[in-house]
Enzyme design. Sequence first.
Site, mmCIF file in Angstrom:
data_model
loop_
_atom_site.group_PDB
_atom_site.id
_atom_site.type_symbol
_atom_site.label_atom_id
_atom_site.label_comp_id
_atom_site.label_asym_id
_atom_site.label_seq_id
_atom_site.Cartn_x
_atom_site.Cartn_y
_atom_site.Cartn_z
ATOM 1 N N HIS A 187 -11.727 -9.779 16.600
ATOM 2 C CA HIS A 187 -10.578 -10.689 16.649
ATOM 3 C C HIS A 187 -10.334 -11.417 15.333
ATOM 4 O O HIS A 187 -11.272 -11.766 14.622
ATOM 5 C CB HIS A 187 -10.777 -11.702 17.781
ATOM 6 C CG HIS A 187 -10.544 -11.077 19.124
ATOM 7 N ND1 HIS A 187 -11.514 -10.360 19.774
ATOM 8 C CD2 HIS A 187 -9.428 -11.012 19.902
ATOM 9 C CE1 HIS A 187 -11.010 -9.878 20.907
ATOM 10 N NE2 HIS A 187 -9.758 -10.261 21.011
ATOM 11 N N ALA A 219 -16.614 -12.094 4.958
ATOM 12 C CA ALA A 219 -16.618 -11.167 6.101
ATOM 13 C C ALA A 219 -15.380 -10.301 6.052
ATOM 14 O O ALA A 219 -14.309 -10.750 5.655
ATOM 15 C CB ALA A 219 -16.656 -11.942 7.419
ATOM 16 N N GLY A 242 -19.952 -7.222 10.977
ATOM 17 C CA GLY A 242 -19.887 -6.877 12.386
ATOM 18 C C GLY A 242 -19.972 -5.382 12.596
ATOM 19 O O GLY A 242 -20.948 -4.861 13.139
HETATM 20 C C1 LIG Z 1 -17.426 -5.415 17.903
HETATM 21 C C2 LIG Z 1 -17.096 -6.739 17.281
HETATM 22 C C3 LIG Z 1 -17.138 -7.879 18.069
HETATM 23 C C4 LIG Z 1 -16.894 -9.134 17.490
HETATM 24 N N1 LIG Z 1 -17.025 -10.248 18.270
HETATM 25 C C5 LIG Z 1 -16.937 -11.462 17.696
HETATM 26 C C6 LIG Z 1 -17.227 -12.631 18.452
HETATM 27 O O1 LIG Z 1 -17.547 -12.575 19.642
HETATM 28 N N2 LIG Z 1 -17.143 -13.822 17.807
HETATM 29 C C7 LIG Z 1 -16.796 -13.924 16.487
HETATM 30 O O2 LIG Z 1 -16.766 -15.023 15.963
HETATM 31 N N3 LIG Z 1 -16.495 -12.826 15.760
HETATM 32 C C8 LIG Z 1 -16.575 -11.603 16.327
HETATM 33 N N4 LIG Z 1 -16.303 -10.486 15.577
HETATM 34 C C9 LIG Z 1 -15.795 -10.604 14.183
HETATM 35 C C10 LIG Z 1 -16.934 -10.814 13.213
HETATM 36 O O3 LIG Z 1 -17.354 -12.147 13.318
HETATM 37 C C11 LIG Z 1 -16.560 -10.588 11.739
HETATM 38 O O4 LIG Z 1 -15.487 -11.381 11.342
HETATM 39 C C12 LIG Z 1 -16.238 -9.150 11.416
HETATM 40 O O5 LIG Z 1 -17.021 -8.237 12.123
HETATM 41 C C13 LIG Z 1 -16.413 -8.908 9.920
HETATM 42 O O6 LIG Z 1 -15.826 -7.719 9.520
HETATM 43 P P1 LIG Z 1 -16.522 -6.273 9.584
HETATM 44 O O7 LIG Z 1 -16.375 -5.851 11.031
HETATM 45 O O8 LIG Z 1 -15.706 -5.489 8.654
HETATM 46 O O9 LIG Z 1 -17.954 -6.413 9.191
HETATM 47 C C14 LIG Z 1 -16.538 -9.224 16.133
HETATM 48 C C15 LIG Z 1 -16.468 -8.061 15.350
HETATM 49 C C16 LIG Z 1 -16.741 -6.821 15.909
HETATM 50 C C17 LIG Z 1 -16.672 -5.586 15.049
#
Ligand SMILES: Cc1cc2nc3c(=O)[nH]c(=O)nc-3n(C[C@H](O)[C@H](O)[C@H](O)COP(=O)(O)O)c2cc1C
Length: 363
Positions: A187, A219, A242
């Site tokens: 998100h 991120a 993530g």
């Molecule tokens: C599968 C998935 C679930 C995520 N769930 C959350 C969440 O529950 N809370 C949150 O703050 N960020 C969530 N994120 C976003 C991550 O905090 C972060 O911003 C992001 O993964 C960074 O980018 P990247 O996916 O390119 O590493 C999620 C990301 C992914 C890929």
Amino acid sequence: MSSLCRSLKITYPILQSGMGRVAGPDLVGAVARAGGLGILAGLNLTPDDLRGQIRRVRELTTGTFGVNLWLHPDLHPPIDPSSVPVADVEAATAALNRARLAIGLRESVAPPLQRPDTIDDAFNVILDERVPVWSIGLGLPAADMLSRCHDRGVQVMVMVANVDDARTAADLGVDFIVAQGVEAGGHRSTWRAKAAADVGTLALVPEVVDAVRVPVIAAGGIADGRGLVAALALGAAGVLMGTRFVATRESMAPEFWKQRILAAASDQTIVTTAFTGLRARVLRSQFAQDYAASGAPVLPGLLQAALEQDIWAAASKENRPDYFPLYAGQSVGVIRDLPGAGDVVGAIVAEAKSTLTQLADIL
Ligand SMILES: Cc1cc2nc3c(=O)[nH]c(=O)nc-3n(C[C@H](O)[C@H](O)[C@H](O)COP(=O)(O)O)c2cc1C
């Protein structure tokens, strides 16, 4: 050792994001044991489950870890489903019934259920258990929440997608800011209507670094040692990832999700509201395509997600990735293996060191 590592008591400035349905104690424990910071996903857990998972992490590691909660205004308190026009619910239901039929489910006319308001209880568990880091997505903590954390030695991290929200969070007195570029999986971390959420990591990170005095963690789109070096060069104190950690052995994501990440290129993600009602980056899918083509409205907050739970459960059971929210970011294009999460941390550190050596030869 960097000041971020000193204040978080970690060895490497590598953070694993709290991710619903992905980040449980095994993943968090593996990252923490390897010297990074693992974060549990707390949003959809009951207080007892959250406490249980925190205690399990403590059995698995003595390292620092965090718990993530969303603070989106639509969740705290949750939107009342009766406030949504009946015609919108009916149109959304009709579009979802086409997806149900496509995966062998019966049509449903069940309205979205009211979400329980679990934030205060989860927050109290974080305080009670003295979790080292409270990580917040999609919202800001109230001033009293922040001071209660600091009274108990809990450090607070807020994720933002634009510089205005970074300034607001810094003014509140949070300890760390995560700058989330548009490449990120999952998100978009915004909570104000019309807030900017389209800035890429390369532009957002130095902008936020220049705007605030607290450590900034990058991120979005980072999945290897090259990305870590780039983020540090932009002034970030560390990285939060993530997508890279979804594709690890300890991640709780279904196998089909991991395999789709391994097979995808960077142009195979989109940002859609069709899964939850809030903007999220996912791998392209039949479901998202059909929903957009249907022209049906998307219900706000997580009411859309509430309507879709049976579809996600069936998709997971029947191995139908096209009807499941495959959250993933643009870094999918460089993720090609399925290692243990601790090995990911080690490999990123090794690659970052060799990247730095190569760079020294260039200039
Ligand atoms: C599968 C998935 C679930 C995520 N769930 C959350 C969440 O529950 N809370 C949150 O703050 N960020 C969530 N994120 C976003 C991550 O905090 C972060 O911003 C992001 O993964 C960074 O980018 P990247 O996916 O390119 O590493 C999620 C990301 C992914 C890929």
